[in-house]
Design a protein around this motif. Sequence first.
Motif, PDB file in Angstrom:
ATOM      1  N   MET A   1       0.837  -1.183   0.000  1.00 55.59           N
ATOM      2  CA  MET A   1       0.000   0.000   0.000  1.00 55.59           C
ATOM      3  C   MET A   1       0.878   1.240   0.000  1.00 55.59           C
ATOM      4  O   MET A   1       1.612   1.493  -0.935  1.00 55.59           O
ATOM      5  N   ALA A   2       0.888   2.003   1.093  1.00 48.02           N
ATOM      6  CA  ALA A   2       1.572   3.293   1.102  1.00 48.02           C
ATOM      7  C   ALA A   2       3.088   3.174   1.051  1.00 48.02           C
ATOM      8  O   ALA A   2       3.755   4.103   0.648  1.00 48.02           O
ATOM      9  N   ASP A   3       3.668   2.034   1.451  1.00 48.27           N
ATOM     10  CA  ASP A   3       5.125   1.968   1.410  1.00 48.27           C
ATOM     11  C   ASP A   3       5.642   1.367   0.111  1.00 48.27           C
ATOM     12  O   ASP A   3       6.823   1.150  -0.035  1.00 48.27           O
ATOM     13  N   ASP A   4       4.777   1.155  -0.857  1.00 46.61           N
ATOM     14  CA  ASP A   4       5.207   0.686  -2.168  1.00 46.61           C
ATOM     15  C   ASP A   4       5.483   1.900  -3.042  1.00 46.61           C
ATOM     16  O   ASP A   4       4.572   2.603  -3.456  1.00 46.61           O
ATOM     17  N   LEU A   5       6.753   2.135  -3.329  1.00 46.53           N
ATOM     18  CA  LEU A   5       7.155   3.290  -4.120  1.00 46.53           C
ATOM     19  C   LEU A   5       7.266   2.956  -5.602  1.00 46.53           C
ATOM     20  O   LEU A   5       7.589   3.826  -6.401  1.00 46.53           O
ATOM     21  N   SER A   6       6.970   1.722  -5.972  1.00 45.36           N
ATOM     22  CA  SER A   6       7.204   1.283  -7.347  1.00 45.36           C
ATOM     23  C   SER A   6       6.355   2.031  -8.367  1.00 45.36           C
ATOM     24  O   SER A   6       6.750   2.136  -9.521  1.00 45.36           O
ATOM     25  N   GLY A   7       5.217   2.580  -7.979  1.00 44.37           N
ATOM     26  CA  GLY A   7       4.370   3.284  -8.925  1.00 44.37           C
ATOM     27  C   GLY A   7       4.799   4.719  -9.195  1.00 44.37           C
ATOM     28  O   GLY A   7       4.209   5.388 -10.032  1.00 44.37           O
ATOM     29  N   LEU A   8       5.814   5.179  -8.506  1.00 41.32           N
ATOM     30  CA  LEU A   8       6.274   6.559  -8.672  1.00 41.32           C
ATOM     31  C   LEU A   8       7.244   6.676  -9.834  1.00 41.32           C
ATOM     32  O   LEU A   8       7.962   5.728 -10.152  1.00 41.32           O
ATOM     33  N   ASP A   9       7.270   7.867 -10.423  1.00 37.54           N
ATOM     34  CA  ASP A   9       8.285   8.089 -11.445  1.00 37.54           C
ATOM     35  C   ASP A   9       9.656   8.074 -10.761  1.00 37.54           C
ATOM     36  O   ASP A   9       9.743   8.283  -9.544  1.00 37.54           O
ATOM     37  N   PRO A  10      10.728   7.803 -11.504  1.00 32.86           N
ATOM     38  CA  PRO A  10      12.054   7.652 -10.888  1.00 32.86           C
ATOM     39  C   PRO A  10      12.507   8.860 -10.057  1.00 32.86           C
ATOM     40  O   PRO A  10      13.097   8.687  -8.991  1.00 32.86           O
ATOM     41  N   ALA A  11      12.226  10.072 -10.504  1.00 35.53           N
ATOM     42  CA  ALA A  11      12.668  11.258  -9.757  1.00 35.53           C
ATOM     43  C   ALA A  11      11.947  11.359  -8.419  1.00 35.53           C
ATOM     44  O   ALA A  11      12.569  11.610  -7.385  1.00 35.53           O
ATOM     45  N   THR A  12      10.626  11.136  -8.424  1.00 34.81           N
ATOM     46  CA  THR A  12       9.864  11.200  -7.177  1.00 34.81           C
ATOM     47  C   THR A  12      10.250  10.053  -6.260  1.00 34.81           C
ATOM     48  O   THR A  12      10.359  10.228  -5.049  1.00 34.81           O
ATOM     49  N   LEU A  38       2.971  18.141  -0.560  1.00 32.91           N
ATOM     50  CA  LEU A  38       2.199  17.225   0.284  1.00 32.91           C
ATOM     51  C   LEU A  38       1.558  17.958   1.455  1.00 32.91           C
ATOM     52  O   LEU A  38       0.418  17.672   1.825  1.00 32.91           O
ATOM     53  N   ARG A  39       2.269  18.900   2.024  1.00 30.33           N
ATOM     54  CA  ARG A  39       1.757  19.632   3.185  1.00 30.33           C
ATOM     55  C   ARG A  39       0.681  20.637   2.815  1.00 30.33           C
ATOM     56  O   ARG A  39      -0.136  21.007   3.652  1.00 30.33           O
ATOM     57  N   SER A  40       0.670  21.086   1.570  1.00 32.20           N
ATOM     58  CA  SER A  40      -0.292  22.114   1.169  1.00 32.20           C
ATOM     59  C   SER A  40      -1.586  21.522   0.605  1.00 32.20           C
ATOM     60  O   SER A  40      -2.452  22.267   0.156  1.00 32.20           O
ATOM     61  N   ALA A  82       9.914   7.395  12.714  1.00 30.68           N
ATOM     62  CA  ALA A  82       8.971   6.395  12.194  1.00 30.68           C
ATOM     63  C   ALA A  82       7.601   7.018  11.961  1.00 30.68           C
ATOM     64  O   ALA A  82       6.940   6.723  10.958  1.00 30.68           O
ATOM     65  N   ALA A  83       7.182   7.876  12.860  1.00 25.76           N
ATOM     66  CA  ALA A  83       5.894   8.557  12.703  1.00 25.76           C
ATOM     67  C   ALA A  83       5.894   9.450  11.471  1.00 25.76           C
ATOM     68  O   ALA A  83       4.933   9.461  10.695  1.00 25.76           O
ATOM     69  N   GLU A  84       6.967  10.198  11.279  1.00 27.42           N
ATOM     70  CA  GLU A  84       7.068  11.085  10.117  1.00 27.42           C
ATOM     71  C   GLU A  84       7.086  10.285   8.814  1.00 27.42           C
ATOM     72  O   GLU A  84       6.481  10.692   7.820  1.00 27.42           O
ATOM     73  N   ARG A  85       7.772   9.136   8.817  1.00 28.51           N
ATOM     74  CA  ARG A  85       7.778   8.280   7.628  1.00 28.51           C
ATOM     75  C   ARG A  85       6.365   7.826   7.284  1.00 28.51           C
ATOM     76  O   ARG A  85       5.955   7.825   6.119  1.00 28.51           O
ATOM     77  N   ARG A  86       5.621   7.417   8.301  1.00 26.22           N
ATOM     78  CA  ARG A  86       4.254   6.924   8.088  1.00 26.22           C
ATOM     79  C   ARG A  86       3.367   8.008   7.479  1.00 26.22           C
ATOM     80  O   ARG A  86       2.649   7.768   6.511  1.00 26.22           O
ATOM     81  N   VAL A  87       3.415   9.208   8.035  1.00 18.11           N
ATOM     82  CA  VAL A  87       2.601  10.311   7.509  1.00 18.11           C
ATOM     83  C   VAL A  87       3.020  10.644   6.081  1.00 18.11           C
ATOM     84  O   VAL A  87       2.174  10.844   5.208  1.00 18.11           O
ATOM     85  N   PHE A  88       4.307  10.685   5.832  1.00 14.20           N
ATOM     86  CA  PHE A  88       4.808  10.971   4.487  1.00 14.20           C
ATOM     87  C   PHE A  88       4.251   9.966   3.483  1.00 14.20           C
ATOM     88  O   PHE A  88       3.747  10.339   2.420  1.00 14.20           O
ATOM     89  N   LEU A  89       4.340   8.683   3.799  1.00 19.46           N
ATOM     90  CA  LEU A  89       3.862   7.651   2.881  1.00 19.46           C
ATOM     91  C   LEU A  89       2.358   7.738   2.659  1.00 19.46           C
ATOM     92  O   LEU A  89       1.874   7.561   1.540  1.00 19.46           O
ATOM     93  N   LEU A  90       1.613   8.024   3.722  1.00 20.26           N
ATOM     94  CA  LEU A  90       0.167   8.161   3.576  1.00 20.26           C
ATOM     95  C   LEU A  90      -0.192   9.359   2.705  1.00 20.26           C
ATOM     96  O   LEU A  90      -1.074   9.288   1.851  1.00 20.26           O
ATOM     97  N   ARG A  91       0.495  10.474   2.907  1.00 21.10           N
ATOM     98  CA  ARG A  91       0.228  11.660   2.089  1.00 21.10           C
ATOM     99  C   ARG A  91       0.651  11.445   0.646  1.00 21.10           C
ATOM    100  O   ARG A  91      -0.035  11.881  -0.274  1.00 21.10           O
ATOM    101  N   LEU A  92       1.757  10.762   0.456  1.00 18.99           N
ATOM    102  CA  LEU A  92       2.212  10.461  -0.902  1.00 18.99           C
ATOM    103  C   LEU A  92       1.197   9.569  -1.609  1.00 18.99           C
ATOM    104  O   LEU A  92       0.852   9.802  -2.772  1.00 18.99           O
ATOM    105  N   ALA A  93       0.685   8.560  -0.904  1.00 18.36           N
ATOM    106  CA  ALA A  93      -0.323   7.666  -1.479  1.00 18.36           C
ATOM    107  C   ALA A  93      -1.605   8.434  -1.792  1.00 18.36           C
ATOM    108  O   ALA A  93      -2.218   8.229  -2.846  1.00 18.36           O
ATOM    109  N   ALA A  94      -2.009   9.331  -0.900  1.00 18.13           N
ATOM    110  CA  ALA A  94      -3.228  10.122  -1.135  1.00 18.13           C
ATOM    111  C   ALA A  94      -3.048  11.025  -2.345  1.00 18.13           C
ATOM    112  O   ALA A  94      -3.963  11.210  -3.143  1.00 18.13           O
ATOM    113  N   ARG A  95      -1.877  11.576  -2.509  1.00 19.61           N
ATOM    114  CA  ARG A  95      -1.579  12.437  -3.664  1.00 19.61           C
ATOM    115  C   ARG A  95      -1.685  11.637  -4.945  1.00 19.61           C
ATOM    116  O   ARG A  95      -2.245  12.091  -5.940  1.00 19.61           O
TER     117      ARG A  95
END
Length: 103
Positions: A1-12, A38-40, A82-95
Amino acid sequence: MADDLSGLDPATRALAEGFLADPLGEHSPNLQRLLYTLRSAPAEGKHVLVEEVPGRRWRLARLGGRGRPVVLLDERFDDLAAAERRVFLLRLAARGAAGEGAA
């Protein structure tokens, strides 16, 4: 789910990997731009951290939107990185789910 980065373009993906390696460190200008994006995002439904014990324990939550309360979720963290990583991944997935494309 959110920790799978494979769907992102290489730069992101490279930026995301950099954040995950050191979420509390200094970030490159490109990573800072991604974090700003992500924050905005609209507040309603955005994942955030609520500090339960100052400097020691954080809880995952979602913003309820204007005039509505924060919704506390079950996940708790004793490690801020760890908390910041989790929020980052969730926001990235939502984006990605919102179809906004990559940075």
